[in-house]
Structures are given as C-alpha cells and as structure tokens.
Design a protein around this motif. Sequence first.
Motif, PDB file in Angstrom:
ATOM      1  N   LYS A  29       0.833  -1.217   0.000  1.00 41.31           N
ATOM      2  CA  LYS A  29       0.000   0.000   0.000  1.00 41.31           C
ATOM      3  C   LYS A  29       0.864   1.262   0.000  1.00 41.31           C
ATOM      4  O   LYS A  29       0.684   2.153  -0.826  1.00 41.31           O
ATOM      5  CB  LYS A  29      -0.901   0.053   1.254  1.00 41.31           C
ATOM      6  CG  LYS A  29      -1.963  -1.020   1.314  1.00 41.31           C
ATOM      7  CD  LYS A  29      -2.789  -0.920   2.592  1.00 41.31           C
ATOM      8  CE  LYS A  29      -2.068  -1.375   3.841  1.00 41.31           C
ATOM      9  NZ  LYS A  29      -1.687  -2.786   3.860  1.00 41.31           N
ATOM     10  N   THR A  30       1.790   1.322   0.956  1.00 39.78           N
ATOM     11  CA  THR A  30       2.584   2.546   1.109  1.00 39.78           C
ATOM     12  C   THR A  30       3.496   2.759  -0.093  1.00 39.78           C
ATOM     13  O   THR A  30       3.629   3.880  -0.597  1.00 39.78           O
ATOM     14  CB  THR A  30       3.390   2.466   2.418  1.00 39.78           C
ATOM     15  OG1 THR A  30       2.454   2.343   3.498  1.00 39.78           O
ATOM     16  CG2 THR A  30       4.248   3.696   2.627  1.00 39.78           C
ATOM     17  N   THR A  31       4.090   1.692  -0.566  1.00 42.42           N
ATOM     18  CA  THR A  31       4.953   1.779  -1.752  1.00 42.42           C
ATOM     19  C   THR A  31       4.138   2.303  -2.940  1.00 42.42           C
ATOM     20  O   THR A  31       4.603   3.157  -3.698  1.00 42.42           O
ATOM     21  CB  THR A  31       5.541   0.382  -2.071  1.00 42.42           C
ATOM     22  OG1 THR A  31       6.208  -0.092  -0.902  1.00 42.42           O
ATOM     23  CG2 THR A  31       6.508   0.433  -3.231  1.00 42.42           C
ATOM     24  N   LEU A  35      -2.592   8.052   6.467  1.00 44.25           N
ATOM     25  CA  LEU A  35      -3.616   7.764   7.486  1.00 44.25           C
ATOM     26  C   LEU A  35      -3.198   6.584   8.357  1.00 44.25           C
ATOM     27  O   LEU A  35      -4.050   5.953   8.982  1.00 44.25           O
ATOM     28  CB  LEU A  35      -4.949   7.425   6.812  1.00 44.25           C
ATOM     29  CG  LEU A  35      -6.058   8.456   6.803  1.00 44.25           C
ATOM     30  CD1 LEU A  35      -7.380   7.791   6.386  1.00 44.25           C
ATOM     31  CD2 LEU A  35      -6.261   9.122   8.172  1.00 44.25           C
ATOM     32  N   ASP A  36      -1.906   6.292   8.382  1.00 38.67           N
ATOM     33  CA  ASP A  36      -1.413   5.136   9.132  1.00 38.67           C
ATOM     34  C   ASP A  36      -0.475   5.616  10.243  1.00 38.67           C
ATOM     35  O   ASP A  36       0.511   6.294   9.953  1.00 38.67           O
ATOM     36  CB  ASP A  36      -0.670   4.207   8.160  1.00 38.67           C
ATOM     37  CG  ASP A  36      -0.233   2.906   8.815  1.00 38.67           C
ATOM     38  OD1 ASP A  36      -0.218   2.824  10.066  1.00 38.67           O
ATOM     39  OD2 ASP A  36       0.093   1.964   8.077  1.00 38.67           O
ATOM     40  N   PRO A  37      -0.787   5.278  11.518  1.00 39.92           N
ATOM     41  CA  PRO A  37       0.070   5.704  12.625  1.00 39.92           C
ATOM     42  C   PRO A  37       1.529   5.235  12.491  1.00 39.92           C
ATOM     43  O   PRO A  37       2.418   5.804  13.119  1.00 39.92           O
ATOM     44  CB  PRO A  37      -0.574   5.042  13.854  1.00 39.92           C
ATOM     45  CG  PRO A  37      -1.974   4.737  13.464  1.00 39.92           C
ATOM     46  CD  PRO A  37      -1.961   4.510  11.975  1.00 39.92           C
ATOM     47  N   GLN A  38       1.774   4.222  11.635  1.00 43.27           N
ATOM     48  CA  GLN A  38       3.162   3.803  11.392  1.00 43.27           C
ATOM     49  C   GLN A  38       3.974   4.917  10.730  1.00 43.27           C
ATOM     50  O   GLN A  38       5.202   4.947  10.839  1.00 43.27           O
ATOM     51  CB  GLN A  38       3.213   2.579  10.474  1.00 43.27           C
ATOM     52  CG  GLN A  38       2.594   1.317  11.037  1.00 43.27           C
ATOM     53  CD  GLN A  38       2.693   0.141  10.051  1.00 43.27           C
ATOM     54  OE1 GLN A  38       3.602  -0.676  10.152  1.00 43.27           O
ATOM     55  NE2 GLN A  38       1.792   0.075   9.086  1.00 43.27           N
ATOM     56  N   GLY A  39       3.288   5.819  10.023  1.00 40.51           N
ATOM     57  CA  GLY A  39       3.963   6.965   9.399  1.00 40.51           C
ATOM     58  C   GLY A  39       4.952   6.604   8.307  1.00 40.51           C
ATOM     59  O   GLY A  39       5.829   7.401   7.970  1.00 40.51           O
ATOM     60  N   ASN A  40       4.792   5.441   7.698  1.00 39.11           N
ATOM     61  CA  ASN A  40       5.766   5.031   6.672  1.00 39.11           C
ATOM     62  C   ASN A  40       5.690   5.891   5.408  1.00 39.11           C
ATOM     63  O   ASN A  40       6.720   6.192   4.804  1.00 39.11           O
ATOM     64  CB  ASN A  40       5.541   3.563   6.268  1.00 39.11           C
ATOM     65  CG  ASN A  40       5.842   2.605   7.397  1.00 39.11           C
ATOM     66  OD1 ASN A  40       6.504   2.973   8.367  1.00 39.11           O
ATOM     67  ND2 ASN A  40       5.341   1.389   7.305  1.00 39.11           N
ATOM     68  N   ALA A  41       4.493   6.278   5.030  1.00 39.25           N
ATOM     69  CA  ALA A  41       4.361   7.095   3.816  1.00 39.25           C
ATOM     70  C   ALA A  41       4.946   8.493   4.049  1.00 39.25           C
ATOM     71  O   ALA A  41       5.457   9.128   3.127  1.00 39.25           O
ATOM     72  CB  ALA A  41       2.894   7.188   3.389  1.00 39.25           C
ATOM     73  N   ILE A  79      -4.579   8.720  -0.441  1.00 37.40           N
ATOM     74  CA  ILE A  79      -4.626   8.450   0.996  1.00 37.40           C
ATOM     75  C   ILE A  79      -4.068   7.058   1.271  1.00 37.40           C
ATOM     76  O   ILE A  79      -4.608   6.055   0.783  1.00 37.40           O
ATOM     77  CB  ILE A  79      -6.084   8.536   1.509  1.00 37.40           C
ATOM     78  CG1 ILE A  79      -6.702   9.898   1.154  1.00 37.40           C
ATOM     79  CG2 ILE A  79      -6.127   8.281   3.018  1.00 37.40           C
ATOM     80  CD1 ILE A  79      -8.197  10.005   1.462  1.00 37.40           C
ATOM     81  N   ASP A  80      -2.991   6.994   2.034  1.00 41.49           N
ATOM     82  CA  ASP A  80      -2.395   5.700   2.407  1.00 41.49           C
ATOM     83  C   ASP A  80      -3.091   5.184   3.664  1.00 41.49           C
ATOM     84  O   ASP A  80      -2.991   5.793   4.731  1.00 41.49           O
ATOM     85  CB  ASP A  80      -0.892   5.870   2.674  1.00 41.49           C
ATOM     86  CG  ASP A  80      -0.203   4.524   2.916  1.00 41.49           C
ATOM     87  OD1 ASP A  80      -0.624   3.515   2.322  1.00 41.49           O
ATOM     88  OD2 ASP A  80       0.754   4.486   3.714  1.00 41.49           O
ATOM     89  N   CYS A  81      -3.821   4.074   3.550  1.00 34.78           N
ATOM     90  CA  CYS A  81      -4.587   3.535   4.680  1.00 34.78           C
ATOM     91  C   CYS A  81      -3.754   2.525   5.484  1.00 34.78           C
ATOM     92  O   CYS A  81      -2.857   1.885   4.952  1.00 34.78           O
ATOM     93  CB  CYS A  81      -5.852   2.860   4.172  1.00 34.78           C
ATOM     94  SG  CYS A  81      -7.053   4.032   3.519  1.00 34.78           S
TER      95      CYS A  81
HETATM   96 MG    MG Z   1       1.825   0.893   4.778  1.00 34.69          MG
END
Ligand code: MG
Length: 256
Positions: free
Chosen positions: A16-18, A39-45, A124-126
């Motif tokens: 997804k993020t990629t 929109l991901d708390p991981q914050g990868n995007a 939007i990255d989910c």
């Molecule tokens: Mg991701």
Amino acid sequence: MAKIFCVANQKGGVGKTTTTVNLAAGLAKVGQRVLMIDLDPQGNATMGSGVDKRKLALSVYDVLLESASIREAAILSEKCGYHVLGANRELAGAEVELVALDHREKRLKGALAEIADDYDFILIDCPPSLSMLTVNGLCSAHGVIVPMQCEYFALEGLTDLVNTIKQVHANLNRDLQIIGLLRVMFDPRITLQQQVSEQLKSHFGDKVFNTVIPRNVRLAEAPSYGLPGVVFDPSAKGSLAFVEFAREMVERIQKM
Ligand code: MG
Ligand code: ATP
C-alpha cells in the motif's frame, strides 16, 4: 476539483505505502498537483516522502480532531514534488478519540472540502485494518486502489475489503467505487503468480489495472533514503512501472 483515492487493503505488507508514495511521485512527474495523506500511525508514507514523522508540528491527527486545517498541516516535499499531510504514533489515539465525536466517519471528508481545488489528485495511504481511520479515508474518496500480490490467498482476503467498501458505499459515500486492483511485487517467472493474475482478470475484468508493478529491489531500498523509488532511482524497472501507472490513472479519471 481533485480526484481522491484511497490505497487500501486490510492485509499488512502488501505494498500500500509503496504504491501511494510512488504513484504520488509518478503523478507529480507527469505534471499533476498531488497531496499525499498518511492515514497510518506507522507513518511510513510520511518518512518515505522525506518528511520526518518525529518532527511534525501538525499532522493528520490535528486535522481529524479539527485543531488544524489541511492547508496549515500539509508540507511540501520538495524532492518528491508533492504535498504531504503526515502521520505518526499520535494518530493511534485518534481512533479512540473519534468515537466520542459527531460525524466521526466524515472528519477527513470535511477537511478535504476546503482544499479540493488546490490539487488534481489526493492519495490516501490507509493502515492495514478496516478501522475508523480507514473508514474516514473511504468516506472521503471517489475510489479505492487495491494493491495486491498475486498469491494463493489474495482473492480470499479481498472479500472483507469488498464488503466494507459496499457498506460505506451504501451508508456513507455514494461516490465510492473500486477503481482498480493493482498487481504489485509481480514476478512473471513464478507460474502461480501468472495463474492468480489470470484469475483476477477473469473475475474482475477491466477493474484490474493494465500496469503491473514488478518485484524490484530498488523500490524496497528507496524508503531508507526517505524517497519513493520513482525519485530515488527513476530508471529502475519498478519506478518506470509506477510512472506508467500514473499515466494510466490520469487516463482513468478522464473517464470518471
Ligand atoms: Mg503501509
Ligand atoms: P503495511 O500494511 O504495514 O502498511 P504496506 O501494505 O504499506 O504495509 P509496503 O510497506 O508498501 O506495504 O511494502 C511492504 C514491503 O515490501 C516493504 O519492505 C516494501 O519496501 C516492499 N515492497 C513493496 N513493493 C515492492 C516491490 N514492487 N518490489 C520489491 N519490494 C517491494
């Protein structure tokens, strides 16, 4: 007015993020005005777009809780050529805080209305779940892009996502549709992947994007430099595929 797309699949680690950051960079490259929302708390995007999630003054969290506007919170990533509304761990708390609020599913949609004319595309990255955060994404969007690996359980995993999209469509957002399934991390040497790819096409027809994203180590290396592959190594196979995908998206929105 901007076309808004969620990149969603509740399965973790499917790309997804990629997809989000490379499509954003690809669209910027072909001249589109792009906002990328993490929109991901991981914050990868966020990190993968060259924005340090630990140093965000304002993030998508503040936007969801209406303590900041998107104009105030979005940052231009100069290297990437698009704006970033970032996320970090703080966003995990929003899930709980939103429950008590009115219109909790439509917080992001409300915030986006103000800036829809500033962009051509909003991506939007989910997160890998069908949580309130993902529902906020789905409520805001015109369409969903579903990245998937052509593996044995790929189709099975789609059922939950398709049902969630149907529910959001019926109750919250009549605009929402699956724009397409994107085959990612594809390795044509693996017979099973070819078979699943064929199955996808016969099941979903033109909902399967023409562009296929190959498995490519440069795409996997790029995030450690805080860049999408498209910017990190523009001539890599994976990067070329994402620019091709950007062109396909520009064509698709003309038919929407
Ligand atoms: Mg991701
Ligand atoms: P999560 O569910 O945790 O948010 P995700 O769906 O966003 O994960 P990514 O983070 O984009 O998935 O990708 C998972 C891993 O696979 C990452 O290490 C990424 O670099 C790698 N990857 C993604 N696409 C490719 C590709 N086409 N070729 C090689 N590696 C890839």
